[in-house]
Design a protein around this motif. Structure first.
Motif, PDB file in Angstrom:
ATOM      1  N   SER A  36       0.851  -1.180   0.000  1.00  0.00           N
ATOM      2  CA  SER A  36       0.000   0.000   0.000  1.00  0.00           C
ATOM      3  C   SER A  36       0.886   1.229   0.000  1.00  0.00           C
ATOM      4  O   SER A  36       2.059   1.176   0.359  1.00  0.00           O
ATOM      5  CB  SER A  36      -0.938   0.003   1.207  1.00  0.00           C
ATOM      6  N   LYS A  38       0.733   5.872   0.159  1.00  0.00           N
ATOM      7  CA  LYS A  38      -0.024   7.064   0.549  1.00  0.00           C
ATOM      8  C   LYS A  38      -0.313   7.893  -0.698  1.00  0.00           C
ATOM      9  O   LYS A  38       0.549   8.053  -1.554  1.00  0.00           O
ATOM     10  CB  LYS A  38       0.765   7.882   1.563  1.00  0.00           C
ATOM     11  N   THR A  89      -5.062   6.246   1.212  1.00  0.00           N
ATOM     12  CA  THR A  89      -4.192   5.127   0.881  1.00  0.00           C
ATOM     13  C   THR A  89      -4.567   4.515  -0.466  1.00  0.00           C
ATOM     14  O   THR A  89      -5.708   4.598  -0.909  1.00  0.00           O
ATOM     15  CB  THR A  89      -4.278   4.012   1.946  1.00  0.00           C
ATOM     16  N   GLU A  91      -4.307   0.787  -1.878  1.00  0.00           N
ATOM     17  CA  GLU A  91      -4.056  -0.576  -1.414  1.00  0.00           C
ATOM     18  C   GLU A  91      -4.006  -1.551  -2.574  1.00  0.00           C
ATOM     19  O   GLU A  91      -4.576  -1.303  -3.627  1.00  0.00           O
ATOM     20  CB  GLU A  91      -5.147  -0.985  -0.419  1.00  0.00           C
ATOM     21  N   ASN A  92      -3.330  -2.660  -2.357  1.00  0.00           N
ATOM     22  CA  ASN A  92      -3.198  -3.738  -3.334  1.00  0.00           C
ATOM     23  C   ASN A  92      -2.319  -3.329  -4.526  1.00  0.00           C
ATOM     24  O   ASN A  92      -2.623  -3.634  -5.668  1.00  0.00           O
ATOM     25  CB  ASN A  92      -4.575  -4.222  -3.810  1.00  0.00           C
ATOM     26  N   VAL A 127      -6.484  -2.110  -7.617  1.00  0.00           N
ATOM     27  CA  VAL A 127      -6.002  -1.102  -6.674  1.00  0.00           C
ATOM     28  C   VAL A 127      -7.208  -0.368  -6.098  1.00  0.00           C
ATOM     29  O   VAL A 127      -8.102   0.059  -6.827  1.00  0.00           O
ATOM     30  CB  VAL A 127      -5.049  -0.100  -7.359  1.00  0.00           C
TER      31      VAL A 127
END
Length: 152
Positions: A36, A38, A89, A91-92, A127
């Motif tokens: 992940s 930012k 965030t 993620e993935n 994502v």
């Protein structure tokens, strides 16, 4: 002859079981490597029925910062203009280029001279962006948006 056929059958089942275990290990390993990062996005939006948005942002991933281009078009009941500053965030992600693509989410929101904005968006690579922040301006929207993010 029946004994040989029985042993062959056992070997085939054993081989199939081993292959399933190896496949499961590979899939688990690939999923656990996804990370992940930012995300910070500054987005400007204006429209009447058809909305147009554009902006810029950054992705922090793997100790590096990557610049993002942001754009999109929304169809539906869009009236007004606004600016949103969102952080959150991504993620993935396996690599920075995974963030590029078209993100979709159904949303209904109202911002009058400032308000909180939250969004959860997903692209075709899996994502997921989880964003929140402030929206300034006058905009009433009820739309299905497509946000396009590119890696610069």
């Amino acid at each position: 002859m029946d004994i040989r056929f029985g042993k062959l059958k056992i070997y085939c089942r054993l081989l199939a079981a081993v292959m399933m275990m190896v496949s499961a290990m590979i899939l688990t390993s690939a999923q656990s490597q996804a990370g992940s990062g930012k995300v910070r996005i500054e987005l400007y939006k204006a429209g009447f029925i058809v909305g147009v948005s554009g902006g810029k942002g950054t992705l922090q991933f793997g100790g590096k910062t990557y610049n993002l281009g942001v754009g999109g078009v929304s169809l539906g009941a869009t009236i007004g203009a606004s600016k949103a500053e969102l952080i959150g965030t991504a993620e993935n992600i396996n690599q920075p280029s995974d963030i590029a693509g078209t993100y979709t989410a159904a949303q209904a929101g109202l911002a009058v001279a400032g308000g909180a904005k939250t969004a959860q968006l997903k692209n075709s690579k899996g994502v997921v962006l989880k964003l929140s922040g402030k929206q300034v301006g006058l905009e009433f929207s009820l739309d299905l948006s497509g946000l396009q993010i590119s890696l610069k």
